[in-house]
Design an enzyme around this catalytic site. Structure first.
Site, mmCIF file in Angstrom:
data_model
loop_
_atom_site.group_PDB
_atom_site.id
_atom_site.type_symbol
_atom_site.label_atom_id
_atom_site.label_comp_id
_atom_site.label_asym_id
_atom_site.label_seq_id
_atom_site.Cartn_x
_atom_site.Cartn_y
_atom_site.Cartn_z
ATOM 1 N N ASP A 98 6.219 -4.145 -1.331
ATOM 2 C CA ASP A 98 5.541 -2.783 -0.108
ATOM 3 C C ASP A 98 6.376 -1.830 -0.168
ATOM 4 O O ASP A 98 7.587 -2.178 0.408
ATOM 5 C CB ASP A 98 5.031 -3.804 1.561
ATOM 6 C CG ASP A 98 3.765 -2.800 1.862
ATOM 7 O OD1 ASP A 98 3.474 -1.709 1.729
ATOM 8 O OD2 ASP A 98 3.422 -3.611 2.541
ATOM 9 N N GLY A 99 5.669 -0.791 0.570
ATOM 10 C CA GLY A 99 6.700 0.217 0.449
ATOM 11 C C GLY A 99 7.061 0.008 2.170
ATOM 12 O O GLY A 99 6.681 -0.630 3.300
ATOM 13 N N GLU A 151 -0.669 -5.132 5.750
ATOM 14 C CA GLU A 151 0.660 -5.491 5.602
ATOM 15 C C GLU A 151 1.593 -6.314 6.207
ATOM 16 O O GLU A 151 2.762 -7.133 5.490
ATOM 17 C CB GLU A 151 1.697 -3.998 5.488
ATOM 18 C CG GLU A 151 0.935 -3.381 4.815
ATOM 19 C CD GLU A 151 1.489 -1.870 4.371
ATOM 20 O OE1 GLU A 151 1.254 -1.296 4.119
ATOM 21 O OE2 GLU A 151 1.865 -1.205 5.887
ATOM 22 N N LYS A 180 14.215 7.021 3.470
ATOM 23 C CA LYS A 180 13.318 6.110 4.120
ATOM 24 C C LYS A 180 14.667 5.561 4.474
ATOM 25 O O LYS A 180 14.017 4.105 5.679
ATOM 26 C CB LYS A 180 12.882 5.474 3.286
ATOM 27 C CG LYS A 180 11.067 5.530 2.846
ATOM 28 C CD LYS A 180 10.393 6.242 3.449
ATOM 29 C CE LYS A 180 8.786 7.283 2.189
ATOM 30 N NZ LYS A 180 8.667 6.615 2.340
ATOM 31 N N GLY A 185 3.689 1.597 8.334
ATOM 32 C CA GLY A 185 1.637 1.667 8.426
ATOM 33 C C GLY A 185 1.544 3.405 8.202
ATOM 34 O O GLY A 185 0.045 3.800 8.914
ATOM 35 N N GLY A 186 2.020 3.764 7.519
ATOM 36 C CA GLY A 186 1.904 5.595 7.279
ATOM 37 C C GLY A 186 0.692 5.290 6.492
ATOM 38 O O GLY A 186 -0.268 6.649 7.170
ATOM 39 N N GLY A 187 0.518 5.187 6.366
ATOM 40 C CA GLY A 187 -1.068 4.855 5.252
ATOM 41 C C GLY A 187 -1.759 3.518 6.509
ATOM 42 O O GLY A 187 -3.237 3.636 5.798
ATOM 43 N N THR A 213 0.506 -1.132 0.027
ATOM 44 C CA THR A 213 -0.108 0.515 -0.163
ATOM 45 C C THR A 213 1.179 0.917 -0.133
ATOM 46 O O THR A 213 1.931 1.509 1.387
ATOM 47 C CB THR A 213 -1.026 0.483 1.034
ATOM 48 O OG1 THR A 213 -1.816 -0.761 0.954
ATOM 49 C CG2 THR A 213 -1.329 1.517 1.679
ATOM 50 N N GLY A 214 0.559 2.634 -0.684
ATOM 51 C CA GLY A 214 0.923 3.514 -0.326
ATOM 52 C C GLY A 214 1.708 4.256 -2.088
ATOM 53 O O GLY A 214 1.215 3.019 -3.024
HETATM 54 C C1 5RP Z 1 0.878 2.009 4.410
HETATM 55 C C2 5RP Z 1 2.658 1.536 4.737
HETATM 56 C C3 5RP Z 1 3.441 2.806 3.187
HETATM 57 O O1 5RP Z 1 4.111 1.471 2.566
HETATM 58 C C4 5RP Z 1 4.385 3.689 4.277
HETATM 59 O O2 5RP Z 1 3.552 4.142 4.454
HETATM 60 C C5 5RP Z 1 5.255 4.229 2.513
HETATM 61 O O3 5RP Z 1 4.760 4.748 1.865
HETATM 62 P P1 5RP Z 1 4.311 5.517 0.316
HETATM 63 O O4 5RP Z 1 5.165 4.652 -0.603
HETATM 64 O O5 5RP Z 1 3.024 6.395 0.494
HETATM 65 O O6 5RP Z 1 6.194 6.646 1.456
HETATM 66 O O7 5RP Z 1 2.377 1.350 5.241
HETATM 67 O O8 5RP Z 1 0.544 1.630 5.659
#
Ligand code: 5RP
Length: 225
Positions: free
Chosen positions: A80-81, A102, A120, A94-96, A25-26
């Site tokens: 995943d991000g 996840e 990051k 978990g920013g999203g 997600t993200g």
């Molecule tokens: C969502 C997440 C995302 O992977 C994380 O926040 C990174 O997001 P982005 O790729 O938009 O910087 O953990 O819950």
């Protein structure tokens, strides 16, 4: 090309025909999901488990066949991000707000790849507030408990009301700063009634793919060293 895009596209090179994928997600995962859609349109026989409703919507848009997590024995590859990652592959995610799914997807994946821009990668995690998913029932008491343990929780708010996860729960963002014992904090948080899961991912991923100003950097998690 944007760093996130470089990373997302590169990670898609690890995808093989007939795989069951975990789709993260993200904004970085977006580019990978778009690429998976291209592979499907080229004839790859792929199935995917989405880690959030947003990702499921994207997968539908790109015509990627989705299956539920309970329909699969395991996931071949999860991409995943990440919000922050240190040199020992400990991370905050978990920013999203999708951390629970996840983590579950990562737990049943044979291989986990995280994709990111260069911001990051950090010496020590903790500058990014640590999200924890908490049950709405009794949430004010869970927040009080977190506060009493000096985790400095802030209930995540969206559109003036508590942010609600895809699992119908709340998120508390913990402002704990950089210098903390990752294992100890992880265990302490998981032992609190009302805390369902944390955004601390300890040594979970196998490969990180970092988009940089000079192209892509790939680092393998060599657990044998
Ligand atoms: C969502 C997440 C995302 O992977 C994380 O926040 C990174 O997001 P982005 O790729 O938009 O910087 O953990 O819950």
């Amino acid at each position: 090309m944007e760093e996130k895009k470089i990373a997302g596209i590169k990670a898609a090179e690890y995808i093989q025909d007939n795989m069951v994928l975990g789709l993260g997600t993200g904004t970085t995962a977006y580019y990978m999901i778009e690429k998976v859609g291209e592979l499907v349109s080229e004839g790859f026989n792929l199935k995917a488990v989405a880690t959030s409703q947003n990702t499921a919507d994207l997968a539908n848009k790109f015509k990627i066949p989705l299956v539920s997590i309970d329909e699969v024995e395991k996931i071949d590859l999860a991409i995943d991000g990440v919000d922050e990652i240190d040199g020992r592959f400990n991370a905050i995610k978990g920013g999203g707000g999708a951390l629970f799914r996840e983590k579950m997807v990562a737990d049943i994946a044979d291989k986990v790849i995280w994709i990111m821009d260069s911001s990051k990668v950090v010496d020590s995690i903790g500058a990014f507030p640590l999200p924890v998913e908490i049950l709405p029932y009794g949430y004010s008491h869970t927040l009080k408990k977190l506060k009493s343990l000096s985790f400095n929780p802030v209930l995540r708010i969206k559109d003036s009301v508590p942010f609600v996860t895809d699992n119908h729960n709340y998120i508390a963002d913990l402002h704990i700063g950089k210098a903390f014992d990752i294992e100890c904090v992880s265990q302490k948080l998981k032992s609190i009634t009302g805390v369902l899961e944390t955004g601390l991912f300890l040594d979970t991923c196998d490969i990180i793919v970092i988009g940089t100003g000079n192209g892509v950097e790939i680092v393998e998690n060599r657990r044998d060293q």
